[in-house]
Each structure stands twice: as C-alpha cells, then as structure tokens.
Enzyme design. Structure first.
Site, PDB file in Angstrom:
ATOM      1  N   LYS A  90      39.045 -25.098 -51.859  1.00  0.00           N
ATOM      2  CA  LYS A  90      37.798 -25.863 -51.865  1.00  0.00           C
ATOM      3  C   LYS A  90      36.898 -25.280 -52.946  1.00  0.00           C
ATOM      4  O   LYS A  90      37.177 -24.175 -53.442  1.00  0.00           O
ATOM      5  CB  LYS A  90      37.132 -25.830 -50.500  1.00  0.00           C
ATOM      6  CG  LYS A  90      36.611 -24.460 -50.103  1.00  0.00           C
ATOM      7  CD  LYS A  90      35.872 -24.568 -48.805  1.00  0.00           C
ATOM      8  CE  LYS A  90      34.691 -23.647 -48.752  1.00  0.00           C
ATOM      9  NZ  LYS A  90      33.930 -23.721 -47.545  1.00  0.00           N
ATOM     10  N   PHE A 126      30.746 -17.902 -38.294  1.00  0.00           N
ATOM     11  CA  PHE A 126      30.912 -19.301 -38.702  1.00  0.00           C
ATOM     12  C   PHE A 126      30.626 -19.422 -40.200  1.00  0.00           C
ATOM     13  O   PHE A 126      29.854 -20.269 -40.635  1.00  0.00           O
ATOM     14  CB  PHE A 126      29.973 -20.205 -37.888  1.00  0.00           C
ATOM     15  CG  PHE A 126      30.250 -20.142 -36.408  1.00  0.00           C
ATOM     16  CD1 PHE A 126      31.324 -20.821 -35.850  1.00  0.00           C
ATOM     17  CD2 PHE A 126      29.463 -19.368 -35.568  1.00  0.00           C
ATOM     18  CE1 PHE A 126      31.600 -20.749 -34.489  1.00  0.00           C
ATOM     19  CE2 PHE A 126      29.722 -19.287 -34.206  1.00  0.00           C
ATOM     20  CZ  PHE A 126      30.798 -19.975 -33.665  1.00  0.00           C
ATOM     21  N   ALA A 133      36.570 -37.818 -47.132  1.00  0.00           N
ATOM     22  CA  ALA A 133      38.015 -38.104 -47.126  1.00  0.00           C
ATOM     23  C   ALA A 133      38.627 -37.550 -48.408  1.00  0.00           C
ATOM     24  O   ALA A 133      37.971 -37.450 -49.433  1.00  0.00           O
ATOM     25  CB  ALA A 133      38.230 -39.596 -47.034  1.00  0.00           C
ATOM     26  N   ARG A 169      31.337 -20.211 -44.030  1.00  0.00           N
ATOM     27  CA  ARG A 169      32.197 -21.025 -44.894  1.00  0.00           C
ATOM     28  C   ARG A 169      32.370 -20.307 -46.219  1.00  0.00           C
ATOM     29  O   ARG A 169      31.396 -19.852 -46.808  1.00  0.00           O
ATOM     30  CB  ARG A 169      31.556 -22.394 -45.171  1.00  0.00           C
ATOM     31  CG  ARG A 169      31.481 -23.296 -43.973  1.00  0.00           C
ATOM     32  CD  ARG A 169      30.470 -24.377 -44.218  1.00  0.00           C
ATOM     33  NE  ARG A 169      29.151 -23.813 -44.489  1.00  0.00           N
ATOM     34  CZ  ARG A 169      28.103 -24.504 -44.940  1.00  0.00           C
ATOM     35  NH1 ARG A 169      28.222 -25.784 -45.180  1.00  0.00           N
ATOM     36  NH2 ARG A 169      26.934 -23.928 -45.149  1.00  0.00           N
ATOM     37  N   CYS A 203      41.533 -20.657 -42.603  1.00  0.00           N
ATOM     38  CA  CYS A 203      41.006 -20.735 -41.229  1.00  0.00           C
ATOM     39  C   CYS A 203      41.411 -21.998 -40.475  1.00  0.00           C
ATOM     40  O   CYS A 203      42.094 -21.914 -39.452  1.00  0.00           O
ATOM     41  CB  CYS A 203      39.492 -20.614 -41.260  1.00  0.00           C
ATOM     42  SG  CYS A 203      38.949 -19.109 -42.065  1.00  0.00           S
ATOM     43  N   LYS A 255      45.176 -22.566 -39.588  1.00  0.00           N
ATOM     44  CA  LYS A 255      45.648 -21.497 -38.683  1.00  0.00           C
ATOM     45  C   LYS A 255      45.010 -21.641 -37.295  1.00  0.00           C
ATOM     46  O   LYS A 255      45.675 -21.494 -36.269  1.00  0.00           O
ATOM     47  CB  LYS A 255      45.272 -20.161 -39.331  1.00  0.00           C
ATOM     48  CG  LYS A 255      45.202 -18.969 -38.421  1.00  0.00           C
ATOM     49  CD  LYS A 255      44.857 -17.716 -39.201  1.00  0.00           C
ATOM     50  CE  LYS A 255      43.376 -17.466 -39.345  1.00  0.00           C
ATOM     51  NZ  LYS A 255      42.680 -16.958 -38.171  1.00  0.00           N
ATOM     52  N   LYS A 298      34.747 -20.378 -30.836  1.00  0.00           N
ATOM     53  CA  LYS A 298      35.159 -20.313 -32.250  1.00  0.00           C
ATOM     54  C   LYS A 298      36.361 -21.222 -32.526  1.00  0.00           C
ATOM     55  O   LYS A 298      36.363 -22.020 -33.464  1.00  0.00           O
ATOM     56  CB  LYS A 298      35.474 -18.863 -32.636  1.00  0.00           C
ATOM     57  CG  LYS A 298      36.028 -18.699 -34.035  1.00  0.00           C
ATOM     58  CD  LYS A 298      35.036 -19.176 -35.099  1.00  0.00           C
ATOM     59  CE  LYS A 298      35.680 -19.399 -36.438  1.00  0.00           C
ATOM     60  NZ  LYS A 298      35.741 -18.262 -37.285  1.00  0.00           N
TER      61      LYS A 298
END
Ligand code: UGA
Length: 449
Positions: free
Chosen positions: A320, A152, A252, A154, A260, A263, A204
């Site tokens: 990001k 998990f 927002a 990021r 990830c 997909k 997941k």
C-alpha cells in the site's frame, strides 16, 4: 514512566519511539544486534513517515535507548510491552513462538512488580499463557499482571495513529494493571475502553477481520458494477455517506495485502474453528480477495493479447502507499506471473523497489529503473499496483508519448476513465469500466507508432 519494549519490529519500534516522544523513559530490546546498532545511531530500520525524526530526537534527549541486553529493558521498567511478531503457521493459526520466547526472556529478570502488556496481535487467552510461562520460568515467586493493549497502527501513518488514536483498548484483570495503563494513557484525547483480557485480545482480530470484510464486500460490488456498467467509485461514495457504513475502506481494487489483514483473517477463522464456530463468511472474504489478482491478470491479457515478448511497466511494489513493506503485496503475485508468461517487466516504486529487488532478483527480463518515466519507456502496457499519490500526479501526456502502446491496466482505479479516453489511453480498471479501443482502431494506433 519507565517502559521496556521487547521487539523492535514495526510495532515495537513505533511504540518505543512514540512513548519516548510523550516523555517516558523507554528501553527497547531486540536479539538482532545489527538492528540495535542501526537504531542506536538514529537510523530507522523501516520506512515510516516521521519515524526517523522522532527516533533521532528522542535518542538525543536521552529518553530512548536500544540494547540487546534484556536486563536493561526489564530491570527499571514499570511496564514491559511485548511487541514480537506472530506470523501465520501453515494451518492459519498465529505462531506464538516469539511470544513464548519473549516471556521466557522476561521471566528470570523480574525484580518486584511488573505489568507485562501484549501489543502483538495474539490469539484468545495468550495473556494467560504468557503469565503461566513467566511463572514457570521465573525460578521463584513473581509479582506480575499480564494485560492486553492491542495496537491499531496503519503502516504509512503509524506515528499519527499512535499519537492520535481513535480509541485505546485496555484489557486487564486487576485494579493495579488498570490503574497503570489508565495513567499511561491519561493525556490521550480519545475513548478508552477497559475490558477483561480475552475481550481485548478478541477486539483486535475482530477489527482487522471486519476491515478485510469491508474491502472484499466493495470488491464484490465492483465485480457487479463492471458487469452492469456502473462506476464503483460513485457507488462506494453513495453507500459510504451513510454514517452507519462510513467512507473508509471502500476503495475497490486489488484487495487487501500486508502483514496483518491476510494473516489475521486466517487466525480469526482458526480461533472460531477451535471454539466450534464456523466463520464461513471469512472464507468467502479470502476467496474474493484472491480473485482480484486473477481479474487483473486477465485484464492485462485482454489488453496485450499475447504477453510473451511484451514490455510491461509495473508501478507499485509496496502492499500500500506510504510504506516500503512488500509483505503480502499483489506485486509478488503479478510480477512472477508476467515473467512466467514471457513478459519483460520493469518495476518502479517510490520506496519499495529495493525490497522487491531483494525478493525478486533483477535479471535480463526484470529490472528496477529509478523513475516512473524510465520504467514506461517503450512499454506495451503500464500496470498500476499501488495507490501512491506520486502516480496520480504523473504527466500522462509524457507517459503516453514514451510508451509503445498507451495501455494502462489500473489495479487501484487512480484515474477517471473518461479523461483517460480523451487523452488517448486504453484504460482498464477494476470496477469503473474499461476504455478499450475497438480492435481495428487499436491496430491502427499500433501501426502508426
Ligand atoms: C491494518 C489495520 O488497518 C490497522 O488498524 C492494524 O493495526 C494493522 O493492520 C495491524 O494489525 O497491525 P495495515 O496492514 O497497515 O493496517 O494496512 P491497511 O491500511 O489496513 O490496509 C490493508 C490492505 O487493505 C492494503 O493492502 C490496502 O491497499 C488494502 N485496502 C485498504 C483496500 O484495498 N481498500 C481500502 O479501502 C483500504
């Protein structure tokens, strides 16, 4: 423990480096000799905060090794982690070709009991397919278990997420596999949930799809906020303070990208479909997400009227902040659209400019300056696509003085609209209301410059 890691992409590299940091002996393999050569020299192949430091430290300590020879990673390993990519097929399902390849590589090298662990995000029942493949290609009886231990992580905080997880999911079918994985994670200070293998695999996909749903939900609310003149940031805070909802993933903006979430939403729908379940909710999640870039482009058009011949400064290429990864980045949709409409586009990103320049080659109308200030010089509009802290800290007065017209279209809602109005910007947001000068005043500003 002795650990083997197959695949040195994002997940594999972070897994290898972090387990080495925790004192295990790790050998990681990849078929790409160039990647292995770079990593062996202590040079990270991806940008991830803290990664290179851990890489060099553990190489020097002797607890971490990279090789193209699979035997080196399998022979002494107690546990072998499969960390290969599962990209989307054209029908949305996860493509497991690399998973099968990995299983086939491992199969003939088995010497005694091994626990094979899938870390890649894989469809339901992949562990059983891995087990069958290994048994089929081993050329003799094998003693293995195949477990699921989804990651998990990021991007941008993967090292921290690995070393300080919220939870560890251990999907096992035997006591031996369970004992090995519980031993591996015994010093982790977080809940450890032990399940059967398919449950772990499902968790997941369900987790990533839920995160995507949360983002699309807040983006839909933000559309409504714009229509009724309410600020989405305050609404998100108001609902996020409820611990049942939580504040995370309620920003927002341009929606979810990356390698990830998009997909995995597709793959989860496909899994549901294959089992006769219509997961229409996720279709809507995707559609809302697609609409975000269109909304931004409409705002740019509204701000500039005619795009042809205008200079547009784009801040943000990564999907990001905290990463140089441009996979699934809104910039990949926005920049070509602006170019197609005749804009001259300049792009700046603190980490991802080089990757974007490889994907969208520079030419007369597309360049990649080295600083945000060079990027905005004489621009007719500034478009923000990634929420880097560096952009929040920009000298806005300097930006305004450098631009031909002080127009900002902010796809990440970084600034306060009232403050932007006070600074003399025309400021367009996604869900916070727009600060647009009346047409006549705008023309006067343009004339005065
Ligand atoms: C995601 C999950 O968060 C990880 O838990 C998971 O391990 C990982 O996928 C994976 O499957 O490997 P990641 O893709 O690195 O991690 O990025 P996120 O932080 O989840 O962000 C995904 C996208 O959502 C980004 O484009 C981000 O800008 C967007 N986002 C995120 C929003 O638009 N609003 C938010 O409030 C949060």
């Amino acid at each position: 423990m002795n650990l083997g890691v197959v695949g040195t992409g994002y997940v594999g590299l972070v897994t290898a480096v972090c387990f080495a940091e925790l004192g295990h002996h790790v050998v990681a393999i990849d078929t790409n000799a160039e990647i292995i050569a770079r990593l062996s020299l202590g040079r990270a192949t991806i940008y991830e905060p803290g990664l290179e430091e851990l890489l060099t430290r553990n190489l020097a300590r002797g607890g971490l090794r990279f090789t193209t020879n699979p035997e080196d990673a399998i022979r002494d390993a107690d546990i072998v982690f499969l960390c290969v990519g599962t990209p989307s097929r054209s029908d949305g399902a996860a493509d497991c070709v690399h998973v099968e390849d990995a299983a086939r590589i491992v199969a003939p090298l088995l010497n005694g009991y091994k626990l094979i662990v899938e870390k890649s995000t894989v469809p339901l029942n992949t562990a059983y397919r891995i087990s069958r493949t290994i048994r089929g290609f081993a050329g003799g009886p094998v003693n293995i278990d195949v477990a699921s231990n989804p990651e998990f992580l990021r991007e941008g905080s993967a090292i921290h997420d690995f070393l300080h997880p919220d939870r560890v999911i251990v999907g096992v079918d035997s006591d031996r596999a369970r004992a090995l994985l519980l031993d591996l994670y015994r010093d982790f200070d977080c809940p450890i949930l032990v399940t059967d293998v398919p449950t772990a695999e499902l968790i997941k996909h369900a987790a990533n799809s839920f995160l995507a749903t949360k983002i699309s939900y807040i983006n839909m609310v933000s559309e409504l906020c714009e229509a009724v003149g309410v600020d989405i940031k305050t609404v998100a805070k108001g609902i996020g303070l409820d611990p049942r909802i939580g504040e995370g993933f309620l920003q927002a903006g341009l929606g979810f990208g990356g390698a990830c979430l998009p997909k995995d939403v597709k793959a989860f729908m496909k899994i549901a479909d294959e089992h006769g379940v219509d997961f229409g909710l996720l279709k809507e999640v995707e559609q809302i997400n697609r609409r975000r870039v269109d909304l931004l482009l409409r705002k740019i058009e509204r701000a500039l009227w005619v795009i042809r011949g205008k200079v547009v400064a784009v801040l943000g290429a990564a999907f990001k902040p905290g990463t140089d990864d441009i996979r699934g980045a809104p910039a990949l949709a926005v920049i070509p659209k602006l170019r197609k409409n005749g804009a001259v586009v300049r792009v700046y990103d603190p980490k991802a400019s080089a990757n974007m320049a490889r994907a969208l080659l520079p030419d007369q109308g597309l360049s990649y300056p080295d600083s945000p200030y060079d990027t905005v010089r004489d621009a007719h509009a500034l478009v923000i696509l990634t929420a880097w802290d560096e952009f929040r800290e920009l000298d806005l007065d300097r930006i305004s003085a450098l631009m031909k017209t002080p127009i900002i279209v902010d796809g990440r809602n970084l600034f306060d609209p009232t403050e932007m109005r006070d600074r003399g910007f025309e400021y367009y947001t996604l869900g916070r209301g727009d600060v647009a000068l009346p047409l006549r005043a705008a023309l006067e500003v343009q004339g005065a410059r």
